[in-house]
Design an enzyme around this catalytic site. Structure first.
Site, PDB file in Angstrom:
ATOM      1  N   PHE A 143      38.907  34.327  41.704  1.00  0.00           N
ATOM      2  CA  PHE A 143      39.387  35.624  41.987  1.00  0.00           C
ATOM      3  C   PHE A 143      40.525  35.685  43.098  1.00  0.00           C
ATOM      4  O   PHE A 143      40.177  35.057  44.335  1.00  0.00           O
ATOM      5  CB  PHE A 143      38.410  36.770  42.476  1.00  0.00           C
ATOM      6  CG  PHE A 143      38.889  38.124  42.453  1.00  0.00           C
ATOM      7  CD1 PHE A 143      38.859  39.106  41.116  1.00  0.00           C
ATOM      8  CD2 PHE A 143      39.387  38.737  43.380  1.00  0.00           C
ATOM      9  CE1 PHE A 143      39.214  40.260  40.958  1.00  0.00           C
ATOM     10  CE2 PHE A 143      39.679  40.128  43.590  1.00  0.00           C
ATOM     11  CZ  PHE A 143      39.632  40.867  42.103  1.00  0.00           C
TER      12      PHE A 143
ATOM     13  N   ASP B   3      30.340  33.161  44.627  1.00  0.00           N
ATOM     14  CA  ASP B   3      30.838  34.444  44.575  1.00  0.00           C
ATOM     15  C   ASP B   3      30.128  35.222  43.407  1.00  0.00           C
ATOM     16  O   ASP B   3      30.111  34.670  42.276  1.00  0.00           O
ATOM     17  CB  ASP B   3      32.123  34.559  44.233  1.00  0.00           C
ATOM     18  CG  ASP B   3      32.731  36.263  44.468  1.00  0.00           C
ATOM     19  OD1 ASP B   3      32.016  37.087  44.143  1.00  0.00           O
ATOM     20  OD2 ASP B   3      33.979  36.418  45.082  1.00  0.00           O
TER      21      ASP B   3
ATOM     22  N   TYR C  73      29.707  47.315  43.427  1.00  0.00           N
ATOM     23  CA  TYR C  73      30.392  48.488  42.697  1.00  0.00           C
ATOM     24  C   TYR C  73      30.561  47.993  41.417  1.00  0.00           C
ATOM     25  O   TYR C  73      30.862  48.948  40.439  1.00  0.00           O
ATOM     26  CB  TYR C  73      31.549  48.959  43.440  1.00  0.00           C
ATOM     27  CG  TYR C  73      32.495  47.981  43.786  1.00  0.00           C
ATOM     28  CD1 TYR C  73      33.275  47.393  42.595  1.00  0.00           C
ATOM     29  CD2 TYR C  73      32.719  47.470  44.871  1.00  0.00           C
ATOM     30  CE1 TYR C  73      34.279  46.211  42.759  1.00  0.00           C
ATOM     31  CE2 TYR C  73      33.508  46.458  45.202  1.00  0.00           C
ATOM     32  CZ  TYR C  73      34.469  45.976  44.218  1.00  0.00           C
ATOM     33  OH  TYR C  73      35.454  44.930  44.608  1.00  0.00           O
ATOM     34  N   LYS C  74      30.340  46.777  40.726  1.00  0.00           N
ATOM     35  CA  LYS C  74      30.416  46.419  39.425  1.00  0.00           C
ATOM     36  C   LYS C  74      29.056  46.539  38.720  1.00  0.00           C
ATOM     37  O   LYS C  74      28.696  47.874  38.442  1.00  0.00           O
ATOM     38  CB  LYS C  74      30.922  45.057  39.434  1.00  0.00           C
ATOM     39  CG  LYS C  74      32.284  44.755  39.952  1.00  0.00           C
ATOM     40  CD  LYS C  74      32.600  43.397  40.222  1.00  0.00           C
ATOM     41  CE  LYS C  74      34.094  43.525  40.682  1.00  0.00           C
ATOM     42  NZ  LYS C  74      34.642  42.261  41.137  1.00  0.00           N
TER      43      LYS C  74
ATOM     44  N   ARG D 120      39.820  42.637  28.595  1.00  0.00           N
ATOM     45  CA  ARG D 120      38.295  42.264  29.107  1.00  0.00           C
ATOM     46  C   ARG D 120      37.444  43.519  28.571  1.00  0.00           C
ATOM     47  O   ARG D 120      37.824  44.669  28.829  1.00  0.00           O
ATOM     48  CB  ARG D 120      38.331  42.309  30.659  1.00  0.00           C
ATOM     49  CG  ARG D 120      38.574  40.823  31.267  1.00  0.00           C
ATOM     50  CD  ARG D 120      37.928  40.688  32.683  1.00  0.00           C
ATOM     51  NE  ARG D 120      37.947  42.281  33.372  1.00  0.00           N
ATOM     52  CZ  ARG D 120      37.807  42.109  34.685  1.00  0.00           C
ATOM     53  NH1 ARG D 120      37.224  40.994  35.450  1.00  0.00           N
ATOM     54  NH2 ARG D 120      37.755  43.195  35.386  1.00  0.00           N
TER      55      ARG D 120
END
Ligand code: PLP
Length: 409
Positions: A124, A194, A219-220, A368
């Site tokens: 990322f 990560d 938050y995912k 996605r």
């Protein structure tokens, strides 16, 4: 698959009742819980309570009387089983980006004689940007490889640290955390993982994999809310020697002694920096309470079933429309998402969103679709594919309005 078979899948789903733990708009098929998880049903009330009853009524006393000061420790207890670590190894604070800064510098402090960080270009961007910032600041070298495998093969006796995502954010490929960490350890390097796309989506076993350090967001798949505080993990064996550069008062041995010199506290709390955002911490607690209770094996099984069904229907119904699978076909090495590459991916995704199916787009050409087993139904998957078939068959995505780029994709 026949509609009756889909109804059976939903009727026999051991996680079916978890959908009631969330507020999901009825008319929306939400395949983007891997970017921002849904709102737990308990969150609005909990946030209202801390605002009105705790902050509003008790003001500064809340730090003691409502246990605000210990919030990180309390949330760490909920998170520990989700990521296979001890609560005493987890701090809940700041963002992934800031926590990466602390941990990369912390890892370098444990390997002072080594001057090289290894990473891969598919990670990322913020992970790479933070590593670039530290490399400049501390005068160490950041070497980027084209893949995690190439990176793992390049570890040598100059490597202080390797860093990678456990699950690739674009493709969903799961990397071999235990194997790559073992390779790093053989050569004396440390491994930093990560967990943004694995925590809450599949069982993570940091200590069984011997991971040295990890970061992740909440938050995912953990449903903490937009910008919810992140977490970091540092294995117990490093606690005695590790240093971190954001030496704020919340990491001090005795913050309220107001000493001039920084003296780090002994445990994981030395990785805290400043005053935590208590309203956000409370919202996060609601998400973590669900995660701590939900059986991870059932989550993983349903995740594979949902993504496999999506892939099967997608390929059966959308062949010839120019989509290329960008995720592993083998579910054993696939996280909780399916990605397809398409040169018109942005416009197609915008059209799909306008038709009530929310996925997302990652430049240059990746569409996605994320699968969150706690609040998705199998019927949602079939309906999502049906709507996409219409958009492609009727060329709806060609409408000009679907080609205008928004800031956040
Ligand atoms: C979502 C995500 C981030 C986000 O970092 P923040 O500092 O929370 O904005 C970082 N790394 C990965 C792999 C991600 O998927």
């Amino acid at each position: 698959m026949l509609p009756a078979d889909i109804r059976d899948l939903d009727a026999n789903d051991p996680l079916a009742t978890y959908r009631d733990h969330f507020i999901v708009p009825d008319d929306l098929i939400y395949l983007d819980g891997n970017s921002l998880g849904a709102l737990p049903r308990t969150t609005p009330r909990a946030v209202q309570e801390i605002v009105e009853d705790e902050w509003g009524r008790d003001l500064i006393a809340g730090w003691n009387s409502h246990g605000w000061y210990e919030a990180s420790d309390r949330l760490a207890l909920l998170l520990a089983p989700v990521i296979g670590a001890e609560a005493s190894e987890i701090a809940v604070c700041d963002s992934i980006s800031v926590n990466l800064f602390k941990l990369i510098a912390g890892a370098l402090s444990l390997r002072p004689e080594r001057r090289v960080i290894l990473a891969d270009r598919s990670n990322f961007p913020t992970d790479l940007y933070i590593a670039q910032g530290i490399a400049r600041l501390l005068g160490v070298e950041l070497r980027l490889h084209d893949s995690v495998e190439a990176m793992a093969n390049a570890i040598d006796h100059n490597t202080a640290l390797i860093m990678a995502s456990h699950v690739d954010f674009k493709t969903g490929l799961i990397h071999d955390m235990a194997g790559i960490t073992a390779r790093a350890h053989e050569l004396g390097a440390l491994a930093l993982w990560d967990l943004a796309h694995s925590a809450g989506a599949l069982p993570v076993t940091l200590n069984a994999a011997q991971a040295d350090m990890a970061v992740g967001c909440t938050y995912k798949y953990l449903n903490g809310g937009p910008g919810a505080p992140a977490f970091l993990f540092v294995a117990q064996r490093h606690h005695r020697l590790v240093q971190q550069p954001i030496s704020g008062w919340f990491g001090h041995e005795s913050p309220f002694a107001f000493e001039t010199e920084f003296r780090p506290t002994s445990g994981i709390r030395r990785f805290l920096a400043g005053t935590p955002p208590m309203l956000a911490m409370r919202a996060l607690q609601c998400g973590l309470e669900i995660a701590a209770e939900a059986p991870l094996d059932a989550i993983r099984n349903k995740s594979i079933a949902l993504s496999s069904l999506f892939l099967e229907l997608f390929e059966a119904r959308l062949a010839g429309h120019g989509f290329t699978l960008a995720s592993p076909r083998d579910p054993a090495i696939r996280g909780s998402q399916i990605s397809f590459a398409h040169e018109q991916g942005y416009a197609i995704m915008q059209a799909l969103i306008a038709h009530g199916v929310v996925g997302d787009f990652r430049a240059p050409d990746i569409m996605r679709f994320g699968f969150t087993p706690l609040y998705l139904r199998f019927a949602d998957i079939t309906e999502a594919v049906e709507r996409l078939v219409r958009i492609m068959d009727e060329g709806i995505w060609r409408e000009p309005r679907f080609h205008q780029r928004a800031t956040v994709t």
